[in-house]
Design a protein around this motif. Structure first.
Motif, PDB file in Angstrom:
ATOM      1  N   HIS A 177       0.848  -1.195   0.000  1.00  0.00           N
ATOM      2  CA  HIS A 177       0.000   0.000   0.000  1.00  0.00           C
ATOM      3  C   HIS A 177       0.883   1.244   0.000  1.00  0.00           C
ATOM      4  O   HIS A 177       1.822   1.331   0.783  1.00  0.00           O
ATOM      5  N   GLY A 178       0.525   2.208  -0.836  1.00  0.00           N
ATOM      6  CA  GLY A 178       1.074   3.548  -0.720  1.00  0.00           C
ATOM      7  C   GLY A 178      -0.032   4.441  -0.192  1.00  0.00           C
ATOM      8  O   GLY A 178      -1.100   4.542  -0.795  1.00  0.00           O
ATOM      9  N   ASN A 179       0.208   5.060   0.941  1.00  0.00           N
ATOM     10  CA  ASN A 179      -0.817   5.849   1.632  1.00  0.00           C
ATOM     11  C   ASN A 179      -0.443   7.322   1.495  1.00  0.00           C
ATOM     12  O   ASN A 179       0.472   7.804   2.154  1.00  0.00           O
ATOM     13  N   ILE A 180      -1.142   8.015   0.597  1.00  0.00           N
ATOM     14  CA  ILE A 180      -0.801   9.404   0.267  1.00  0.00           C
ATOM     15  C   ILE A 180      -1.787  10.349   0.938  1.00  0.00           C
ATOM     16  O   ILE A 180      -2.999  10.229   0.744  1.00  0.00           O
ATOM     17  N   GLU A 181      -1.255  11.274   1.705  1.00  0.00           N
ATOM     18  CA  GLU A 181      -2.102  12.292   2.312  1.00  0.00           C
ATOM     19  C   GLU A 181      -1.840  13.606   1.589  1.00  0.00           C
ATOM     20  O   GLU A 181      -0.702  14.072   1.523  1.00  0.00           O
ATOM     21  N   LEU A 182      -2.907  14.199   1.040  1.00  0.00           N
ATOM     22  CA  LEU A 182      -2.773  15.434   0.269  1.00  0.00           C
ATOM     23  C   LEU A 182      -3.058  16.650   1.137  1.00  0.00           C
ATOM     24  O   LEU A 182      -3.789  16.568   2.129  1.00  0.00           O
ATOM     25  N   GLU A 183      -2.502  17.775   0.727  1.00  0.00           N
ATOM     26  CA  GLU A 183      -2.785  19.035   1.424  1.00  0.00           C
ATOM     27  C   GLU A 183      -4.205  19.510   1.119  1.00  0.00           C
ATOM     28  O   GLU A 183      -4.849  20.141   1.946  1.00  0.00           O
ATOM     29  N   GLU A 184      -4.656  19.210  -0.115  1.00  0.00           N
ATOM     30  CA  GLU A 184      -5.975  19.701  -0.541  1.00  0.00           C
ATOM     31  C   GLU A 184      -6.815  18.567  -1.120  1.00  0.00           C
ATOM     32  O   GLU A 184      -6.271  17.586  -1.622  1.00  0.00           O
ATOM     33  N   PRO A 185      -8.135  18.708  -1.082  1.00  0.00           N
ATOM     34  CA  PRO A 185      -9.012  17.651  -1.603  1.00  0.00           C
ATOM     35  C   PRO A 185      -8.744  17.353  -3.084  1.00  0.00           C
ATOM     36  O   PRO A 185      -8.398  18.257  -3.856  1.00  0.00           O
ATOM     37  N   ASP A 186      -8.892  16.107  -3.461  1.00  0.00           N
ATOM     38  CA  ASP A 186      -8.713  15.666  -4.848  1.00  0.00           C
ATOM     39  C   ASP A 186      -9.908  14.814  -5.225  1.00  0.00           C
ATOM     40  O   ASP A 186     -10.250  13.872  -4.511  1.00  0.00           O
ATOM     41  N   THR A 187     -10.546  15.156  -6.331  1.00  0.00           N
ATOM     42  CA  THR A 187     -11.660  14.326  -6.801  1.00  0.00           C
ATOM     43  C   THR A 187     -11.318  13.679  -8.134  1.00  0.00           C
ATOM     44  O   THR A 187     -12.090  12.897  -8.677  1.00  0.00           O
ATOM     45  N   ALA A 188     -10.142  13.990  -8.658  1.00  0.00           N
ATOM     46  CA  ALA A 188      -9.778  13.514 -10.000  1.00  0.00           C
ATOM     47  C   ALA A 188      -9.367  12.045 -10.003  1.00  0.00           C
ATOM     48  O   ALA A 188      -9.551  11.357 -11.005  1.00  0.00           O
ATOM     49  N   HIS A 189      -8.798  11.570  -8.909  1.00  0.00           N
ATOM     50  CA  HIS A 189      -8.245  10.212  -8.900  1.00  0.00           C
ATOM     51  C   HIS A 189      -9.204   9.247  -8.218  1.00  0.00           C
ATOM     52  O   HIS A 189      -9.339   9.246  -6.999  1.00  0.00           O
ATOM     53  N   ARG A 190      -9.835   8.421  -9.039  1.00  0.00           N
ATOM     54  CA  ARG A 190     -10.822   7.462  -8.540  1.00  0.00           C
ATOM     55  C   ARG A 190     -10.200   6.071  -8.443  1.00  0.00           C
ATOM     56  O   ARG A 190      -9.130   5.818  -9.003  1.00  0.00           O
ATOM     57  N   VAL A 191     -10.886   5.165  -7.764  1.00  0.00           N
ATOM     58  CA  VAL A 191     -10.431   3.777  -7.664  1.00  0.00           C
ATOM     59  C   VAL A 191     -10.271   3.201  -9.071  1.00  0.00           C
ATOM     60  O   VAL A 191     -11.197   3.281  -9.881  1.00  0.00           O
ATOM     61  N   GLY A 192      -9.101   2.665  -9.358  1.00  0.00           N
ATOM     62  CA  GLY A 192      -8.830   2.102 -10.678  1.00  0.00           C
ATOM     63  C   GLY A 192      -7.967   3.010 -11.542  1.00  0.00           C
ATOM     64  O   GLY A 192      -7.357   2.551 -12.508  1.00  0.00           O
ATOM     65  N   ASN A 193      -7.894   4.307 -11.208  1.00  0.00           N
ATOM     66  CA  ASN A 193      -7.025   5.226 -11.961  1.00  0.00           C
ATOM     67  C   ASN A 193      -5.564   4.979 -11.591  1.00  0.00           C
ATOM     68  O   ASN A 193      -5.266   4.442 -10.524  1.00  0.00           O
ATOM     69  N   THR A 194      -4.664   5.414 -12.463  1.00  0.00           N
ATOM     70  CA  THR A 194      -3.239   5.198 -12.196  1.00  0.00           C
ATOM     71  C   THR A 194      -2.567   6.456 -11.640  1.00  0.00           C
ATOM     72  O   THR A 194      -2.987   7.576 -11.920  1.00  0.00           O
ATOM     73  N   VAL A 195      -1.535   6.223 -10.857  1.00  0.00           N
ATOM     74  CA  VAL A 195      -0.663   7.289 -10.344  1.00  0.00           C
ATOM     75  C   VAL A 195       0.775   6.804 -10.519  1.00  0.00           C
ATOM     76  O   VAL A 195       1.119   5.710 -10.053  1.00  0.00           O
ATOM     77  N   ALA A 196       1.597   7.597 -11.207  1.00  0.00           N
ATOM     78  CA  ALA A 196       3.005   7.219 -11.392  1.00  0.00           C
ATOM     79  C   ALA A 196       3.865   7.915 -10.344  1.00  0.00           C
ATOM     80  O   ALA A 196       3.530   9.001  -9.867  1.00  0.00           O
ATOM     81  N   PHE A 197       4.970   7.264  -9.982  1.00  0.00           N
ATOM     82  CA  PHE A 197       5.905   7.807  -8.991  1.00  0.00           C
ATOM     83  C   PHE A 197       7.307   7.905  -9.584  1.00  0.00           C
ATOM     84  O   PHE A 197       7.747   7.002 -10.307  1.00  0.00           O
ATOM     85  N   ILE A 198       8.012   8.975  -9.236  1.00  0.00           N
ATOM     86  CA  ILE A 198       9.452   9.048  -9.488  1.00  0.00           C
ATOM     87  C   ILE A 198      10.133   8.351  -8.313  1.00  0.00           C
ATOM     88  O   ILE A 198       9.873   8.700  -7.155  1.00  0.00           O
ATOM     89  N   PRO A 199      10.991   7.360  -8.573  1.00  0.00           N
ATOM     90  CA  PRO A 199      11.626   6.648  -7.456  1.00  0.00           C
ATOM     91  C   PRO A 199      12.530   7.561  -6.634  1.00  0.00           C
ATOM     92  O   PRO A 199      13.168   8.471  -7.171  1.00  0.00           O
ATOM     93  N   GLY A 200      12.590   7.274  -5.333  1.00  0.00           N
ATOM     94  CA  GLY A 200      13.573   7.942  -4.487  1.00  0.00           C
ATOM     95  C   GLY A 200      14.973   7.535  -4.915  1.00  0.00           C
ATOM     96  O   GLY A 200      15.885   8.351  -4.963  1.00  0.00           O
TER      97      GLY A 200
END
Lengths: 365, 365
Positions: B309-332
């Motif tokens: 699990h990646g647990n992301i807490e945002l500063e502001e509300p987001d309605t764009a990313h729904r269950v099933g949508n993708t999010v890409a990450f730049i590796p540390g």
């Protein structure tokens, strides 16, 4: 074929390194203790395989009394199902059309319980099930304070149960929660926090029953909590898995099991009398939740892990460990260490007895 | 076969997740910049593959102008050699009778340069070579301040060169050093520390030459240092590899390359308007040297990675990313992230173009 599959019958110090090693008798003693404890509390054991992965370990657990296994991913569940393991729970919300098609298809091999925590997700599960002409049995994951996945306890969970019950393609089978946020507490405070967390879960189970639905499964607990949470009234089964190995993290979290899993390394350089460089670095031993600890060395001042180097600084000179000698480590955290390896070297009395594949590796979910 | 090998031609958002993805054009631009820079300084490029592993990436580098590759393990070198790659250097001290037998056997496929830093280790290399009727070409690793492997600069290295030259089964080919301890410095201080470190290496090369031995190779540099160390007189080749991908660590260490490697995840839960849970945790994205960074989200307050699990807490509300949508990450850090995966999804213009296996995985060294 890996190098060590050629080395059956050899003593541990002759294995190719780095090697992930299990002390089979110690592992079995840990398993026996877990089964006895959980059964004494009248609960079923469905150990989590995310940190074990090998299907042989699932069979060991089932032979010892587990009712089945818990998995984190569809790939782990596929591995278990195709390996003949039954009563599988995916304690997670798999997503994506192709992933859910695999999950739906897997139901033809054996029913695989899957967690859900929203209508949105449940609807996607149902769509995949209906596309495959299958039914997916689901558990509602309730957030008992962890703040990760999980629907809010009480009314929101009841409404989700109603939705699942009324949705073709899904079968409502129960609920689950994970009190992982209390791991680091100790003593009475830990006990109290576990009771408070799981009261949210058991009250939710009751509310769903009051709404007219059967709640067959109330699943919770990890290896850092099950000694306390097994006593909570209303839980039906325990997911604790990592305790079969134990490690420095579980020890910190209050578990007194034997360390059954180690990483065997080999000395590659002795730059000075107080420094030992071994061939196991952070690609063999995770630093997640703390550093691994070498066995059989004098007091350690500092350990730094590079990719393929473990750099050990000792408090006092050591002349015993020469280039080519082995040094074993207790993992800081077995869950994040096992997934770095392709296989487990199974040892009995220090001799390589078998090599078990780790098929549910990361990268395939 | 993994899931995504079935998905060639699909757009990125339809891939199964978590997926390690390479933006092929961006990668090639990074490679071209590295080659141009290193060649401009009259040096050869032998990129380190420990963080790349796929033989296709080695071929890409060689086609772009690399003379060969650097590896960390015998298994990586075997993969490269059997994949047709030539001019391989193992910049490490492999140890153990069985491992060294593999290394000696590999010389029949192609000469594989290997590092050594002590008589004790060199004697073990020689024994394996003689057992196989082979000769192993060796580089002496010199400790230029890193405090890991490496013999002390100057006289001790000269004496080791004499020993190697006089030992049947070994061929002395040059020296190497790794100025990794200066990574975190900046500006003029970093430049000065690199020059001081590599002066130890080049002076050692000269001392060995003065003792009558040819020093064909003087190898050094990683992706966080090569922009400065390539200007140091007396270095003949550069090991920098990770810069072909870059990541948040390399950016921190002063590299301005494009981020060519990402981890694609999928939203599995939206517990609240400011929290996004994705299916990539620490088994898909390393936290070594810093957390990964999601692309295309608003300001992030906090990220916590569990196993899956990646647990992301945002500063502001987001309605764009729904269950099933993708999010890409730049590796540390790409080096500790790539080794968590079995394959690389190769993307061109956001479409899956190929899937490359990562054969030199951890667990097999």
């Amino acid at each position: 074929m890996s190098a060590n599959t050629r080395n059956l019958g050899l003593p541990i110090h002759e294995l190719e390194t780095p090697a992930l090693c299990i002390d089979l008798p110690a592992y079995r003693r840990n398993v026996a203790r877990m089964v006895a404890f959980i059964h004494k509390h009248g609960l079923a054991w469905r150990p989590h395989m995310k940190g074990q992965k090998a299907v042989e370990l699932a069979r060991e657990a089932v032979n010892a009394g587990a009712i089945g296994v818990t998995c984190a991913t569809v790939y782990e569940a596929e591995t278990m199902a195709h390996g003949g393991v039954r009563n599988i729970l995916i304690a997670n919300q798999p997503a994506g059309e192709r992933k859910l098609a695999r999950l739906a298809g897997l139901q033809a091999v054996t029913p695989v319980l899957t967690a859900t925590d929203s209508r949105e997700h449940a609807a996607q599960l149902a769509a995949a099930a209906n596309e495959a002409g299958a039914a997916i049995p689901v558990l509602i994951e309730v957030d008992v304070g962890m703040g990760r996945c999980g629907i809010a306890p009480g009314e929101p969970a009841v409404r989700l149960a109603e939705y699942i019950d009324s949705t073709t393609g899904l079968t409502f089978a129960g609920i689950m929660g994970w009190e992982g946020h209390v791991l680091a507490f100790e003593g009475e405070e830990k006990k109290k926090k576990i009771e408070e967390s799981l009261a949210l879960l058991t009250a939710t189970a009751q509310a769903i029953r009051d709404a007219g639905f059967e709640v067959g499964i109330v699943s919770a607990s990890g290896s850092g909590t099950f000694r306390l949470s097994s006593a909570v009234e209303g839980i039906t089964e325990v997911q604790a898995g990592g305790g079969v190995f134990s490690d420095l993290s579980y020890e910190k979290w209050g578990l007194d099991h034997e360390f059954a899993l180690t990483v065997l390394s080999r000395v590659i350089s002795r730059p000075s009398a107080t420094r030992i460089i071994v061939d196991a670095g952070f690609k063999s031993m995770s630093v997640q939740h703390g550093m691994p600890k070498p066995i059989g060395l004098g007091p350690v001042k500092k350990i730094v892990l590079s990719a393929e180097h473990g750099n050990i600084e000792l408090e006092e000179p050591d002349t015993a460990h020469r280039v080519g000698n082995t040094v074993a480590f207790i993992p800081g955290y077995t869950d994040s260490t096992l997934c770095l390896h392709d296989e487990i070297c199974v040892l009995t009395d220090g001799t390589l007895h078998a090599v078990w594949a780790i098929p549910g590796r990361t990268g395939r979910r």
